[in-house]
Design an enzyme around this catalytic site. Sequence first.
Site, PDB file in Angstrom:
ATOM      1  N   LYS A 111      37.590 -21.042   8.380  1.00 41.03           N
ATOM      2  CA  LYS A 111      36.955 -19.891   9.038  1.00 41.03           C
ATOM      3  C   LYS A 111      36.140 -19.047   8.069  1.00 41.03           C
ATOM      4  CE  LYS A 111      40.067 -19.228  12.944  1.00 41.03           C
ATOM      5  NZ  LYS A 111      41.016 -18.320  13.604  1.00 41.03           N
ATOM      6  N   LYS A 192      39.751 -29.071  16.865  1.00 46.55           N
ATOM      7  CA  LYS A 192      40.729 -28.563  17.838  1.00 46.55           C
ATOM      8  C   LYS A 192      40.098 -27.567  18.804  1.00 46.55           C
ATOM      9  CE  LYS A 192      42.752 -24.346  16.073  1.00 46.55           C
ATOM     10  NZ  LYS A 192      43.623 -23.382  16.656  1.00 46.55           N
ATOM     11  N   LYS A 195      39.898 -20.643  20.540  1.00 40.91           N
ATOM     12  CA  LYS A 195      39.337 -19.458  21.201  1.00 40.91           C
ATOM     13  C   LYS A 195      38.068 -18.994  20.533  1.00 40.91           C
ATOM     14  CE  LYS A 195      43.624 -17.170  21.850  1.00 40.91           C
ATOM     15  NZ  LYS A 195      44.045 -17.066  20.472  1.00 40.91           N
TER      16      LYS A 195
HETATM   17  P1  ATP Z   1      41.493 -18.770  17.105  1.00 43.41           P
HETATM   18  O1  ATP Z   1      40.398 -19.716  17.485  1.00 43.41           O
HETATM   19  O2  ATP Z   1      41.131 -17.315  17.256  1.00 43.41           O
HETATM   20  O3  ATP Z   1      42.163 -19.121  15.816  1.00 43.41           O
HETATM   21  P2  ATP Z   1      43.338 -20.238  18.625  1.00 43.41           P
HETATM   22  O4  ATP Z   1      42.712 -20.718  19.849  1.00 43.41           O
HETATM   23  O5  ATP Z   1      43.486 -21.163  17.479  1.00 43.41           O
HETATM   24  O6  ATP Z   1      42.590 -18.934  18.183  1.00 43.41           O
HETATM   25  P3  ATP Z   1      45.791 -18.783  18.247  1.00 43.41           P
HETATM   26  O7  ATP Z   1      45.988 -17.468  18.830  1.00 43.41           O
HETATM   27  O8  ATP Z   1      45.380 -18.809  16.814  1.00 43.41           O
HETATM   28  O9  ATP Z   1      44.722 -19.643  19.050  1.00 43.41           O
HETATM   29  O10 ATP Z   1      47.073 -19.689  18.459  1.00 43.41           O
HETATM   30  C1  ATP Z   1      48.114 -19.441  19.372  1.00 43.41           C
HETATM   31  C2  ATP Z   1      49.007 -20.657  19.454  1.00 43.41           C
HETATM   32  O11 ATP Z   1      48.323 -21.730  20.087  1.00 43.41           O
HETATM   33  C3  ATP Z   1      49.466 -21.175  18.084  1.00 43.41           C
HETATM   34  O12 ATP Z   1      50.809 -21.579  18.166  1.00 43.41           O
HETATM   35  C4  ATP Z   1      48.576 -22.381  17.859  1.00 43.41           C
HETATM   36  O13 ATP Z   1      49.196 -23.355  17.054  1.00 43.41           O
HETATM   37  C5  ATP Z   1      48.395 -22.899  19.272  1.00 43.41           C
HETATM   38  N1  ATP Z   1      47.122 -23.615  19.410  1.00 43.41           N
HETATM   39  C6  ATP Z   1      45.887 -23.088  19.250  1.00 43.41           C
HETATM   40  N2  ATP Z   1      44.941 -24.027  19.466  1.00 43.41           N
HETATM   41  C7  ATP Z   1      45.605 -25.175  19.758  1.00 43.41           C
HETATM   42  C8  ATP Z   1      45.190 -26.502  20.087  1.00 43.41           C
HETATM   43  N3  ATP Z   1      43.904 -26.825  20.177  1.00 43.41           N
HETATM   44  N4  ATP Z   1      46.155 -27.432  20.327  1.00 43.41           N
HETATM   45  C9  ATP Z   1      47.467 -27.115  20.274  1.00 43.41           C
HETATM   46  N5  ATP Z   1      47.925 -25.882  19.974  1.00 43.41           N
HETATM   47  C10 ATP Z   1      47.012 -24.920  19.717  1.00 43.41           C
END
Ligand code: ATP
Length: 326
Positions: A111, A192, A195
Amino acid sequence: MARVLSGVQPSGDLHLGNYLGAIQQWVANQGSDDAFYTIVDLHALTQSIDPAELRRRTLETAAGFLAAGLDPNQVTIFVQSHVPAHPRLAWLLECTATMGELNRMTQFKDKGRGTESVRAGLFTYPVLMAADILAYEAEFVPVGEDQRQHLELTRNLAIRFNHHYGEVFVIPEATIPTVAARVMDLQLPNQKMSKSIPSPLGRIDLFEAPEDIAKKIKKAVTDTDGIVAYNPETKPGVSSLLDLLSAATGTSPGDLAAKYTRYGDLKADVADALITLLSPMRERYLHLMSDPGELTALLRRGATKADEIANATYERAAAAIGLLPR
Ligand code: ATP
Ligand code: LTN
């Protein structure tokens, strides 16, 4: 009952990766563990976010937790910034962590790569996460695969702190699901689903309209050889669709692959399975968002309970490290 803690950033809409990777396990285990789920608004400040949007998304994430099936009578739901022990404990842990180990965190590398103006908070992000976990003496932390390295750091910091100052922290363990631990972006199947990456067609939001889910699955990237087979290395797009169908139906991706000869048929079944899974959640979500007062009250109750536990841990850590009591 085992103590459990996990968190989600209010940095955007909850998506299928958040649900299958994390929230689904939280719901499955509620009642058999003593769980704390937090909306980590301080973590969301590590990247640019408009203040009004942050406030709105914090409430939306709380509504999302409930809509996905969490029961506030069985688990504690709270907002991270409502509990001052988190940043206080994070400082003690920042003085336990080293620049070298934070530099090795892959999330920071991904990031923060190439940006001079990357926020200092993004660098220390994993230490605040360690504080979130250690403050509650959590034994288990249910997260997706991408958080494994942060959990390893948390364990190392806790072990190091305990070694220097005495047994203050419980050493936590990550619990990572066996299927869908890493849900991939539908357009960029080597990345992956996330968000904070602008990929409107690549991400399925949890409370998305059924017709949009169907459209996105239809447009999902596959490949040109036309063979339905499960091999995430050579066929990431098709394999990721099989993973989604597997997560929604409970059948293994390999067995599912054997049932299909055409991408179109596979996609139609994936769309149907996801719509069946997500539609009831969407209805609950729309209903919950119509009464934010209820949500605010619930978060206040959650913070009161969380505060008591986290503050007690902070006080023990502060005393152990040599801070004079007030
Ligand atoms: P950001 O993009 O802002 O980092 P994010 O979508 O990765 O957000 P988080 O809030 O960081 O989401 O993660 C919340 C939970 O969802 C964590 O336990 C993370 O491991 C899980 N998670 C996030 N993205 C994935 C994914 N693509 N597959 C499986 N688990 C996920
Ligand atoms: N870093 C996590 C979010 C997070 C978290 C936590 C997860 C912050 N604090 C404590 C589990 C426990 C992420 O980006 N998914």
